[in-house]
Design an enzyme around this catalytic site. Sequence first.
Site, PDB file in Angstrom:
ATOM      1  N   ASN A   1       0.841  -1.196   0.000  1.00  0.00           N
ATOM      2  CA  ASN A   1       0.000   0.000   0.000  1.00  0.00           C
ATOM      3  C   ASN A   1       0.879   1.251   0.000  1.00  0.00           C
ATOM      4  OD1 ASN A   1       0.616  -0.935   2.641  1.00  0.00           O
ATOM      5  ND2 ASN A   1      -1.147   0.081   3.552  1.00  0.00           N
TER       6      ASN A   1
ATOM      7  N   GLU B   1       0.335   5.276   0.663  1.00  0.00           N
ATOM      8  CA  GLU B   1      -0.613   6.303   1.139  1.00  0.00           C
ATOM      9  C   GLU B   1      -0.226   7.690   0.624  1.00  0.00           C
ATOM     10  OE1 GLU B   1      -0.868   5.666   5.394  1.00  0.00           O
ATOM     11  OE2 GLU B   1      -2.058   3.844   5.079  1.00  0.00           O
TER      12      GLU B   1
ATOM     13  N   CYS C   1      -4.212   0.581  -2.352  1.00  0.00           N
ATOM     14  CA  CYS C   1      -4.009  -0.642  -1.566  1.00  0.00           C
ATOM     15  C   CYS C   1      -2.968  -1.547  -2.226  1.00  0.00           C
ATOM     16  CB  CYS C   1      -5.321  -1.417  -1.465  1.00  0.00           C
ATOM     17  SG  CYS C   1      -6.611  -0.611  -0.525  1.00  0.00           S
TER      18      CYS C   1
ATOM     19  N   GLU D   1      -3.163  -4.721  -2.920  1.00  0.00           N
ATOM     20  CA  GLU D   1      -3.707  -5.622  -3.943  1.00  0.00           C
ATOM     21  C   GLU D   1      -3.779  -4.933  -5.300  1.00  0.00           C
ATOM     22  OE1 GLU D   1      -4.879  -4.845  -0.964  1.00  0.00           O
ATOM     23  OE2 GLU D   1      -6.295  -6.330  -0.211  1.00  0.00           O
TER      24      GLU D   1
ATOM     25  N   CYS E   1     -10.200  -4.911   0.820  1.00  0.00           N
ATOM     26  CA  CYS E   1     -11.313  -3.959   0.927  1.00  0.00           C
ATOM     27  C   CYS E   1     -12.263  -4.139  -0.257  1.00  0.00           C
ATOM     28  CB  CYS E   1     -10.785  -2.529   0.994  1.00  0.00           C
ATOM     29  SG  CYS E   1     -10.276  -1.871  -0.605  1.00  0.00           S
TER      30      CYS E   1
ATOM     31  N   CYS F   1     -10.884  -3.155  -3.710  1.00  0.00           N
ATOM     32  CA  CYS F   1      -9.948  -4.154  -4.255  1.00  0.00           C
ATOM     33  C   CYS F   1     -10.690  -5.387  -4.755  1.00  0.00           C
ATOM     34  CB  CYS F   1      -8.899  -4.539  -3.211  1.00  0.00           C
ATOM     35  SG  CYS F   1      -7.693  -3.230  -2.959  1.00  0.00           S
TER      36      CYS F   1
HETATM   37  N1  THU Z   1      -5.281  -1.451   2.696  1.00  0.00           N
HETATM   38  C1  THU Z   1      -4.757  -2.274   1.740  1.00  0.00           C
HETATM   39  O1  THU Z   1      -3.607  -2.087   1.295  1.00  0.00           O
HETATM   40  N2  THU Z   1      -5.531  -3.275   1.269  1.00  0.00           N
HETATM   41  C2  THU Z   1      -6.814  -3.510   1.684  1.00  0.00           C
HETATM   42  O2  THU Z   1      -7.507  -4.296   1.064  1.00  0.00           O
HETATM   43  C3  THU Z   1      -7.327  -2.830   2.866  1.00  0.00           C
HETATM   44  C4  THU Z   1      -6.610  -1.586   3.247  1.00  0.00           C
HETATM   45  C5  THU Z   1      -4.468  -0.319   3.181  1.00  0.00           C
HETATM   46  C6  THU Z   1      -4.992   1.025   2.780  1.00  0.00           C
HETATM   47  C7  THU Z   1      -4.359   1.914   3.835  1.00  0.00           C
HETATM   48  O3  THU Z   1      -3.055   2.259   3.390  1.00  0.00           O
HETATM   49  C8  THU Z   1      -4.243   1.012   5.049  1.00  0.00           C
HETATM   50  O4  THU Z   1      -4.406  -0.317   4.586  1.00  0.00           O
HETATM   51  C9  THU Z   1      -5.278   1.287   6.118  1.00  0.00           C
HETATM   52  O5  THU Z   1      -6.547   1.291   5.587  1.00  0.00           O
END
Ligand code: THU
Length: 136
Positions: free
Chosen positions: A42, A44, A53, A55, A90, A93
């Site tokens: 991920n 940000e 994310c 994925e 999530c 994704c």
């Molecule tokens: N996140 C992912 O990388 N994948 C997911 O499917 C759920 C959330 C990340 C997004 C953000 O950087 C952190 O987790 C907290 O939400």
Amino acid sequence: MNQRALVEAAWAMLPKAYVPYSHFHVGAALLTADGEVFTGCNVENASYGAAICAERTALVKAVSEGKRDFQAIAVVGGRDGVVTDFAPPCGICRQVLAEFCGPDFLILLAKSPEEIRVFRLEELLPEAFGREKLSE
Ligand code: THU
């Protein structure tokens, strides 16, 4: 490639996560139909909604290299990069995976290299909205 090796490839991405806001590291490893692995983490952003994310990072890397057929993805995550629980993908994704992956695509969630839960995409995204809904 076996499930454990795919999980370990996802695990190896945890230190690469760029997570100055949530401190929640996620790593993913996507297995193509022809046996290649594309990894992701991920990333940000100060504008929080611009985060991507792990994925989707892995999927976009693979698609941009010409891959469109996939077998499975492994996902791991945890605060400060310490995995204590399963980290399911999530909703966004799941939807983005469904663009390229069929109902039998496998999603491997792990909280240790030995504790792996396996889901089919259809289980995690039933009644998916897909391209067929756009015609007629
Ligand atoms: N996140 C992912 O990388 N994948 C997911 O499917 C759920 C959330 C990340 C997004 C953000 O950087 C952190 O987790 C907290 O939400």
